[in-house]
Structure formats: C-alpha cells, structure tokens
Design a protein around this motif. Structure first.
Motif, PDB file in Angstrom:
ATOM      1  N   LEU A 158      37.366  31.947  49.000  1.00 20.91           N
ATOM      2  CA  LEU A 158      38.084  30.605  49.089  1.00 20.91           C
ATOM      3  C   LEU A 158      38.008  30.003  47.783  1.00 20.91           C
ATOM      4  O   LEU A 158      38.912  29.198  47.371  1.00 20.91           O
ATOM      5  CB  LEU A 158      37.561  29.704  50.421  1.00 20.91           C
ATOM      6  CG  LEU A 158      38.298  28.617  50.946  1.00 20.91           C
ATOM      7  CD1 LEU A 158      39.456  29.106  51.400  1.00 20.91           C
ATOM      8  CD2 LEU A 158      37.550  27.884  51.887  1.00 20.91           C
ATOM      9  N   GLY A 159      36.697  29.880  47.284  1.00 19.29           N
ATOM     10  CA  GLY A 159      36.611  29.177  46.094  1.00 19.29           C
ATOM     11  C   GLY A 159      37.293  29.513  45.087  1.00 19.29           C
ATOM     12  O   GLY A 159      37.833  28.715  44.261  1.00 19.29           O
ATOM     13  N   ASP A 160      37.389  30.780  44.804  1.00 19.45           N
ATOM     14  CA  ASP A 160      38.283  31.276  43.579  1.00 19.45           C
ATOM     15  C   ASP A 160      39.840  30.860  43.861  1.00 19.45           C
ATOM     16  O   ASP A 160      40.296  30.586  42.790  1.00 19.45           O
ATOM     17  CB  ASP A 160      38.377  32.806  43.535  1.00 19.45           C
ATOM     18  CG  ASP A 160      37.022  33.543  43.064  1.00 19.45           C
ATOM     19  OD1 ASP A 160      36.328  32.646  42.375  1.00 19.45           O
ATOM     20  OD2 ASP A 160      36.791  34.592  43.153  1.00 19.45           O
ATOM     21  N   ILE A 161      40.302  30.981  44.987  1.00 26.52           N
ATOM     22  CA  ILE A 161      41.510  30.515  45.170  1.00 26.52           C
ATOM     23  C   ILE A 161      42.021  28.958  44.960  1.00 26.52           C
ATOM     24  O   ILE A 161      42.703  28.527  44.340  1.00 26.52           O
ATOM     25  CB  ILE A 161      42.053  30.756  46.821  1.00 26.52           C
ATOM     26  CG1 ILE A 161      41.931  32.206  46.913  1.00 26.52           C
ATOM     27  CG2 ILE A 161      43.373  30.131  46.898  1.00 26.52           C
ATOM     28  CD1 ILE A 161      42.040  32.584  48.451  1.00 26.52           C
ATOM     29  N   VAL A 162      41.112  28.220  45.530  1.00 26.68           N
ATOM     30  CA  VAL A 162      40.874  26.811  45.200  1.00 26.68           C
ATOM     31  C   VAL A 162      40.751  26.332  43.699  1.00 26.68           C
ATOM     32  O   VAL A 162      41.571  25.554  43.168  1.00 26.68           O
ATOM     33  CB  VAL A 162      39.912  26.137  45.824  1.00 26.68           C
ATOM     34  CG1 VAL A 162      40.079  24.600  45.727  1.00 26.68           C
ATOM     35  CG2 VAL A 162      40.170  26.164  47.467  1.00 26.68           C
ATOM     36  N   LEU A 163      39.780  27.015  43.171  1.00 26.77           N
ATOM     37  CA  LEU A 163      39.668  26.854  41.632  1.00 26.77           C
ATOM     38  C   LEU A 163      41.002  27.133  40.649  1.00 26.77           C
ATOM     39  O   LEU A 163      41.249  26.493  40.014  1.00 26.77           O
ATOM     40  CB  LEU A 163      38.421  27.500  41.031  1.00 26.77           C
ATOM     41  CG  LEU A 163      37.203  26.930  41.223  1.00 26.77           C
ATOM     42  CD1 LEU A 163      36.143  27.961  40.559  1.00 26.77           C
ATOM     43  CD2 LEU A 163      36.967  25.756  40.809  1.00 26.77           C
ATOM     44  N   THR A 164      41.574  28.307  41.121  1.00 25.08           N
ATOM     45  CA  THR A 164      42.692  28.701  40.307  1.00 25.08           C
ATOM     46  C   THR A 164      43.785  27.722  40.427  1.00 25.08           C
ATOM     47  O   THR A 164      44.456  27.345  39.692  1.00 25.08           O
ATOM     48  CB  THR A 164      43.117  30.297  40.790  1.00 25.08           C
ATOM     49  OG1 THR A 164      42.019  31.052  40.810  1.00 25.08           O
ATOM     50  CG2 THR A 164      44.288  30.910  39.761  1.00 25.08           C
ATOM     51  N   LEU A 165      43.888  27.458  41.806  1.00 31.14           N
ATOM     52  CA  LEU A 165      45.132  26.571  42.248  1.00 31.14           C
ATOM     53  C   LEU A 165      45.041  25.249  41.521  1.00 31.14           C
ATOM     54  O   LEU A 165      45.760  24.598  41.154  1.00 31.14           O
ATOM     55  CB  LEU A 165      45.063  26.340  43.856  1.00 31.14           C
ATOM     56  CG  LEU A 165      46.050  25.661  44.466  1.00 31.14           C
ATOM     57  CD1 LEU A 165      47.639  26.133  44.386  1.00 31.14           C
ATOM     58  CD2 LEU A 165      45.920  25.152  45.731  1.00 31.14           C
ATOM     59  N   ILE A 166      43.974  24.566  41.716  1.00 29.50           N
ATOM     60  CA  ILE A 166      43.583  23.104  41.266  1.00 29.50           C
ATOM     61  C   ILE A 166      43.150  22.997  39.780  1.00 29.50           C
ATOM     62  O   ILE A 166      43.632  22.273  38.779  1.00 29.50           O
ATOM     63  CB  ILE A 166      42.592  22.298  42.061  1.00 29.50           C
ATOM     64  CG1 ILE A 166      43.106  22.461  43.428  1.00 29.50           C
ATOM     65  CG2 ILE A 166      42.368  20.945  41.600  1.00 29.50           C
ATOM     66  CD1 ILE A 166      42.182  21.602  44.427  1.00 29.50           C
ATOM     67  N   TRP A 167      42.320  23.974  39.250  1.00 27.42           N
ATOM     68  CA  TRP A 167      41.859  23.987  38.095  1.00 27.42           C
ATOM     69  C   TRP A 167      42.809  24.702  37.029  1.00 27.42           C
ATOM     70  O   TRP A 167      42.656  24.670  35.818  1.00 27.42           O
ATOM     71  CB  TRP A 167      40.385  24.653  38.181  1.00 27.42           C
ATOM     72  CG  TRP A 167      39.260  23.836  37.748  1.00 27.42           C
ATOM     73  CD1 TRP A 167      38.760  23.364  36.660  1.00 27.42           C
ATOM     74  CD2 TRP A 167      38.535  22.868  38.904  1.00 27.42           C
ATOM     75  NE1 TRP A 167      37.616  22.306  36.875  1.00 27.42           N
ATOM     76  CE2 TRP A 167      37.713  22.304  38.202  1.00 27.42           C
ATOM     77  CE3 TRP A 167      38.736  23.174  40.305  1.00 27.42           C
ATOM     78  CZ2 TRP A 167      36.586  21.522  39.151  1.00 27.42           C
ATOM     79  CZ3 TRP A 167      38.103  22.343  40.967  1.00 27.42           C
ATOM     80  CH2 TRP A 167      36.965  21.362  40.391  1.00 27.42           C
ATOM     81  N   GLY A 168      43.354  25.623  37.366  1.00 29.19           N
ATOM     82  CA  GLY A 168      43.944  26.703  36.624  1.00 29.19           C
ATOM     83  C   GLY A 168      43.406  27.672  36.093  1.00 29.19           C
ATOM     84  O   GLY A 168      43.456  28.281  35.220  1.00 29.19           O
ATOM     85  N   GLY A 169      41.898  27.697  36.501  1.00 29.75           N
ATOM     86  CA  GLY A 169      41.199  28.528  35.855  1.00 29.75           C
ATOM     87  C   GLY A 169      40.407  28.234  34.651  1.00 29.75           C
ATOM     88  O   GLY A 169      39.375  28.857  34.225  1.00 29.75           O
TER      89      GLY A 169
END
Lengths: 335, 151
Positions: free
Chosen positions: A152-163
């Motif tokens: 879940l963390g990776d998904i949220v990070l990529t979605l909001i942070w763009g990685g």
C-alpha cells in the motif's frame, strides 16, 4: 414557475427535525461550515501563494507580514484544517454510536468515510506547501511512515510523490492535488452527502427507556438557532486560536539540515505508532482492515432492533476503536 | 398561543439575519482589504518592471549604470539584445565599472573581472554578478525585479 419555487421554499421553511436531537447532532453541519471556510480561505491564499521551491516560503512570509489580514487568513486556514479533521472524526464517532448508518442511510455512511479520507489527504498535502523546515521534515517523516507500509505504501508514494525525493516536483505535485484534484472530489462527495441528509433527514434518536416519542420540532428556528450557536462557539474558538497562536513558520526548508524530533501531523501519529509496534505487512493489514471494516459497518449491523448483547458488542467495538486510536496517537506523541 | 409562536419565530428570524449580516459584513470587508495588496507585497512577490529609459540611449557595446530600487544595475547593449546585472561586485560589494573596449566589468577595489554576461573572468570574486531580466516594451527599456538569478 415562481410559485413552484415559492412552494419549495415554503416546504423547506416548514421542514421538521426529530425532537430528541442533542448537541452532537450539530457536528455534521458545523463540519460542513468548517469545510466551506477552508475552501474560502484556501482560495484567498492561492492569490498570493507561489507554488515553487524558490518562492513558496517567501510568499507565505509576504502573506503573513505584508498582506492585510493575511496572517489571519493563513491562521484560519491552518488551524481550521486541524479542527475540521477533529470535527470529522467526532462526527463519524457520533454517527457510529447512534447507529445512524442503518437503512436508508448506508450509502451516506460510506460517502462520509470517503470524505474523511479526502479531508485527511487535504491536510497532509497542505502541510508541505509552506516549504519551511517543519513542512519539509514532517512530510519526510510521513514519507518514511508510508514507505514502511507494505504494498500500500509503494502505491501511495508513487501516486502522491511520483516516487521522487521531496523537492520542487513533489511540491508542485502536492499543490496540484491540494488545489486541483482534491477539491473536485470533496465537492462531489459533499454534494452527495448533503443531498442524502436532506433526502433522509436526521435519524430519530431512540428515546430513553420509558421516555415517550416527542413530536418533531421545526427546523427553523429551533434547529437553525442551535446550529448558529454551535457555529459561533466553534468559530469563536477557531478565531481565538488564530489570533492568539499564529501558525508557526520556521526557517526555509533545507534538505541538508534535518530538523530533529519532527512529529508528523497529529492525525498521522497513530499510523506511525502502529508501524513502530508491528511489521510493515501487519500494519498494512491493520489499516486496510480498519478502513474496510468501516465501510462494512452498515452491512454488519442491519437490523434496527438487536439483542442487548449485540448492542453492547457494537458499543464495545466502537469504544475499542476510539480508545485504541487515541492511545496510539498519545503514545506516538510522547515517543 | 399561535400569535406568541409567530412572534418568537419572527424575532429569532431577525436575530439570525442580523447576526449573519453583521458577521458577513465584517468578513466581506476583511476579504476586500486582503485583495488589495500593499506596495511591499507587490515588490516582494514581483517580478516587477522598472523602467530605465529608452533602448536608443545605449549604443551597441556601451553600458548604462542606473538605480533599480536603490540597487546599482548595469544595463549593457550586446551585439544582440541587452544584458542587465547588479553593479555590486560579489567579492566585497564595490561598484564594478563597464569597460566597453575590453567588454568586461572591472572592479576597482581588488581587480576582479567579469565578462559581459556577469561570469567571473579573473580576480578574487567566486560568484558571478546577479543578473536581471531586461527587455524593451513599446519603446521603453525595462529591468524586471523579483526573478533575478545567479548563473
């Protein structure tokens, strides 16, 4: 046509609400007003705010020091956001304990949960925009929290942070979410939420044992005046906080000078504490399970009349949620 | 009884309307005041145009020393277009001078030298001169404040 409009107004004017409602029933309406306040002050802040790493911090300084009432608008927006999240939690708790999620209001309960998640995301994305040391390092701390949650963390990070690491790109991304994406979602769900409340009304509370049902009271003036009082009290509280406790603005964000002992925003503390206590996978399961259970509440408690042991269980689970969440938050704060 | 109820209702209506109107007027006035930015906010939030004269005043290869918001700024006419940069040497803040023959800015204090784009050529300065955007608009030459960059 005008006569039909007049008829609608007359019908609304004569609208009634249950007589047994108490102060807690005004939480929803007060939350709505606080949300409107956040939208208004947010639009006003956008006029002077510059969403770039080079200018964001200085533009906040200009709003605070140069623009007339700028300090007040920012303080209302900043503290109002905290109060809004708190009020939303309290409203959720009130609806849970009064079992107002039962038919025909199941959909509205779920819409409310989505609204709460969106409001928390609003607060989270807004924190970074001041671009001071706290904004930077608390967002960095939140980044660590989120990255600790498996999958879940990776998904949220990529979605909001763009990685990306926190920088100009992330600031712009947060700004785009904060002023361009989330407002549309909140307005759509808020419209649906209010429409459903308007359609089904306030759930009539069960009178105390032996108490008889009272006839409904008019929305105006009975409900409206009490609502005005509730708004004046909470609004007065917010205004006092805004005047006497200016929202902090630390030094400009510096990625090379970590701010020690940075706490994430208070509503994220329980999540961080959960992550400190259990593994990332278990934390992900807990969070997904908690949110899923919230959505499933109306499906799990469908019958209006339940045996006493079920009602006690219902209250016990609710109490456990609230106490557990507060306990995790306080422990996280003291850590 | 009916009349009493109606009176109570109309009294509360007026009370509610009065409270909302008074509060609303205060909020409205504050918002209007907020929307008119004071001069300080404008100069900080820039970029702001500062008129420094006509483009024809400066011949090709020549420079003009002018004050922009109390900061000395050199505006130099290059082969193509103009360049504007702070006249304050980045070593110790002395005012540099434009040398049209050498096409260099020379600092009289410690002999620091910068090229026509403000880059360090020789001497003690470590950083280039602060550059400003400059451009002609409807027959006038402007320097833009608020988005100056060090390159």
């Amino acid at each position: 046509m005008f006569s039909s409009v007049r008829e609608i107004f007359r019908a609304e004017w004569e609208r009634t609400v249950p007589a047994h409602i108490n102060l807690l029933h005004y939480l929803g309406a007060v939350t709505l007003i606080f949300l409107l306040l956040e939208i208004t002050t947010g639009i006003l802040l956008m006029i002077y705010y510059r969403p770039s790493a080079g200018e964001a911090y200085y533009s906040i300084g200009v709003i605070m020091d140069e623009v007339r009432f700028g300090w007040l608008i920012r303080a209302l927006h900043r503290w109002g956001a905290d109060l809004l999240i708190l009020l939303s939690f309290l409203h959720l708790i009130r609806v849970y304990f009064s079992r107002a999620y039962q038919a025909p209001r199941q959909l509205n309960w779920n819409v409310g949960i989505v609204l709460l998640i969106v409001i928390i995301t609003f607060g989270f994305t807004g924190t970074l925009l001041t671009w001071d040391q706290y904004a930077y390092w608390s967002t960095d701390s939140a980044r660590e929290i989120i990255s600790g949650v498996s999958v879940l963390g990776d998904i949220v990070l990529t979605l909001i942070w763009g990685g990306w690491q926190i920088g100009e790109e992330v600031l712009l991304r947060f700004y785009a979410f904060h002023v361009g994406v989330l407002p549309w979602i909140v307005v759509a769900f808020l419209f649906l939420h209010v429409l459903l409340v308007w359609r089904f009304g306030i759930k009539e509370p069960v009178p105390l044992r032996g108490g008889r049902r009272l006839p409904p009271v008019p929305f105006f003036p009975d409900f409206a005046i009490n609502l005005l009082i509730a708004v004046l009290i909470t609004g007065g509280l917010l205004l006092s906080i805004a005047i006497f406790i200016p929202p902090p603005l630390l030094e400009r964000a510096d990625p090379l000078s970590p701010l020690l002992h940075t706490q994430p925003r208070w509503y994220l503390l329980p999540v961080r504490e959960l992550l400190e206590s259990v593994s990332g996978g278990t934390a992900a399961l807990c969070i997904i399970g908690f949110v899923a259970l919230l959505f499933l509440v109306p499906a799990l408690d469908r019958r209006a009349a339940q045996p006493t042991w079920k009602l006690i269980l219902h209250r016990g689970i609710g109490l456990l949620w609230v106490v557990g969440w507060v306990f995790l938050g306080v422990r996280g704060y003291l850590r | 009884m009916e009349d009493e109820s109606a009176t109570r209702r109309s009294f509360l209506s007026r009370l509610l309307a009065g409270t909302l109107l008074t509060g609303g007027a205060g909020v409205f006035a504050a918002i209007v005041a907020y929307l008119f930015p004071p001069a300080e906010a404008g100069s900080v939030l820039g970029p702001r145009r500062v008129k420094i004269g006509s483009p024809d005043e400066i011949l090709p290869g020549e420079g003009k020393l002018t004050l922009v918001d109390e900061e000395p700024v050199w505006v130099v006419r290059l082969t193509r277009g103009f360049a504007a940069m702070s006249a304050l040497c980045t070593h110790q803040g002395c005012i540099v001078k434009w040398d049209p023959q050498g096409r260099l800015f020379r600092c009289p204090c410690h002999e620091g030298q910068f090229d026509e784009h403000g880059n360090v050529v020789s001497g003690l300065p470590l950083r280039p001169l602060t550059r400003f955007r400059v451009g002609a608009l409807r027959g006038d030459l402007f320097v833009f404040r608020g988005d100056e960059r060090q390159i």
